[in-house]
Design an enzyme around this catalytic site. Structure first.
Site, mmCIF file in Angstrom:
data_model
loop_
_atom_site.group_PDB
_atom_site.id
_atom_site.type_symbol
_atom_site.label_atom_id
_atom_site.label_comp_id
_atom_site.label_asym_id
_atom_site.label_seq_id
_atom_site.Cartn_x
_atom_site.Cartn_y
_atom_site.Cartn_z
ATOM 1 N N HIS A 33 0.845 -1.197 0.000
ATOM 2 C CA HIS A 33 0.000 0.000 0.000
ATOM 3 C C HIS A 33 0.885 1.253 0.000
ATOM 4 O O HIS A 33 1.744 1.422 0.870
ATOM 5 C CB HIS A 33 -0.881 -0.036 1.252
ATOM 6 C CG HIS A 33 -1.906 1.041 1.335
ATOM 7 N ND1 HIS A 33 -3.134 0.970 0.709
ATOM 8 C CD2 HIS A 33 -1.896 2.222 1.993
ATOM 9 C CE1 HIS A 33 -3.838 2.058 0.986
ATOM 10 N NE2 HIS A 33 -3.104 2.848 1.762
ATOM 11 N N MET A 37 0.531 11.727 -0.708
ATOM 12 C CA MET A 37 -0.099 12.914 -0.095
ATOM 13 C C MET A 37 0.483 14.189 -0.691
ATOM 14 O O MET A 37 1.690 14.274 -0.901
ATOM 15 C CB MET A 37 0.183 12.914 1.413
ATOM 16 C CG MET A 37 -0.245 11.642 2.106
ATOM 17 S SD MET A 37 0.200 11.710 3.838
ATOM 18 C CE MET A 37 -0.291 10.065 4.355
ATOM 19 N N MET A 137 -11.743 4.841 5.103
ATOM 20 C CA MET A 137 -10.747 5.410 6.011
ATOM 21 C C MET A 137 -11.245 5.248 7.450
ATOM 22 O O MET A 137 -12.323 5.722 7.798
ATOM 23 C CB MET A 137 -10.515 6.893 5.711
ATOM 24 C CG MET A 137 -9.819 7.183 4.395
ATOM 25 S SD MET A 137 -8.295 6.257 4.125
ATOM 26 C CE MET A 137 -7.302 6.774 5.528
HETATM 27 C C1 DX5 Z 1 -3.312 7.370 6.359
HETATM 28 C C2 DX5 Z 1 -2.912 6.370 5.336
HETATM 29 C C3 DX5 Z 1 -2.750 4.987 5.833
HETATM 30 C C4 DX5 Z 1 -1.690 4.815 6.862
HETATM 31 C C5 DX5 Z 1 -2.131 3.687 7.733
HETATM 32 O O1 DX5 Z 1 -3.562 8.560 5.714
HETATM 33 O O2 DX5 Z 1 -3.859 6.313 4.293
HETATM 34 O O3 DX5 Z 1 -2.544 4.063 4.775
HETATM 35 O O4 DX5 Z 1 -0.422 4.543 6.348
HETATM 36 O O5 DX5 Z 1 -1.262 3.638 8.766
HETATM 37 P P1 DX5 Z 1 -1.546 2.921 10.143
HETATM 38 O O6 DX5 Z 1 -1.785 1.474 9.838
HETATM 39 O O7 DX5 Z 1 -0.285 3.184 10.880
HETATM 40 O O8 DX5 Z 1 -2.748 3.580 10.750
HETATM 41 ZN ZN ZN Z 2 -3.652 4.615 2.798
#
Ligand code: DX5
Ligand code: ZN
Length: 215
Positions: A33, A37, A137
């Site tokens: 993944h 950003m 999310m």
């Molecule tokens: C947050 C990201 C996630 C993040 C998840 O904006 O989209 O993919 O990396 O990280 P964890 O598992 O540490 O919450």
């Molecule tokens: Zn993500």
């Protein structure tokens, strides 16, 4: 179908990325993944094309690219060219989501739509039949290592119903705060893909953690 695990590179060691990618290569992980950003859609900047290119060279695992950027259709072709397998855009960041999804699919990638914690499952009803994945999310996007939002369980159940109603083939991916305490319940209520950053890369034995999440 058994569930899939997608470790998020955001929590990896960027000073020694080869090592962490090799770790994923040797593990039970299904996808990698990648969190992109732009500092506008979310209050953080992560990494861009040079890093993605390096990762693509190091792995055969599918690249699950999560775009947290405004107007993502500007980059659909660039992500195809760099080797993205699944390209996910935020519903909140697209004025023409349907067109964006068609462009992703026409280029041969799987198309995903991500929704923020405050966005209702109902807002997916006119796009769900066209997409391959919904990224729910379970934290506010922008950072790894945040606390899981409990309301996600309810959203998974509602999304599952919508997927059945609309005869959609979309997978349900959960992103943010997934850990060894909540992953079983997430799968039970209907999650198909679990993203995990902090839980994997900040554990003592990431290899074993991925195995546990996959079991
Ligand atoms: C947050 C990201 C996630 C993040 C998840 O904006 O989209 O993919 O990396 O990280 P964890 O598992 O540490 O919450
Ligand atoms: Zn993500």
């Amino acid at each position: 179908m058994s569930h899939l695990i997608a470790p998020s590179i955001l929590s990896a060691n960027f000073g020694n990325l080869d090592k962490d990618i090799e770790l994923i290569n040797m593990s039970d992980a299904d996808w990698i993944h990648l969190d992109i950003m732009d500092g506008v859609f979310v209050p953080n900047i992560s990494f861009g094309f040079p890093i993605i290119k390096a990762i693509k060279k190091l792995t055969k695992k599918p690249l699950d690219v999560h775009l947290m950027i405004v107007d993502p259709d500007r980059f659909t072709l660039a992500f195809k060219d760099i080797g993205a397998d699944i390209l996910t855009v935020h519903l909140e960041a697209c004025s023409h989501l349907h067109r964006n999804i068609q462009n992703i699919k026409n280029l041969g990638m799987k198309a995903g739509v991500a929704i923020n914690p405050h966005t209702s499952i109902d807002s997916l009803k006119d796009i769900i039949a066209d997409i391959d994945l919904v990224c729910l999310m379970s934290v506010n996007p922008g950072f790894g290592g945040q606390k899981f939002i409990e309301n996600t369980f309810e959203k998974i159940k509602n999304l599952k119903l919508l997927i059945e109603q609309k005869k959609s083939a979309a997978l349900i991916e959960i992103d943010g705060g997934v850990d060894l305490k909540n992953y079983k319940k997430l799968i039970q209520v209907g999650a198909n893909v679990l993203v995990a950053g902090n839980t994997v890369f900040n554990s003592e034995n990431p290899h074993k953690t991925i195995k546990l999440l996959k079991a």
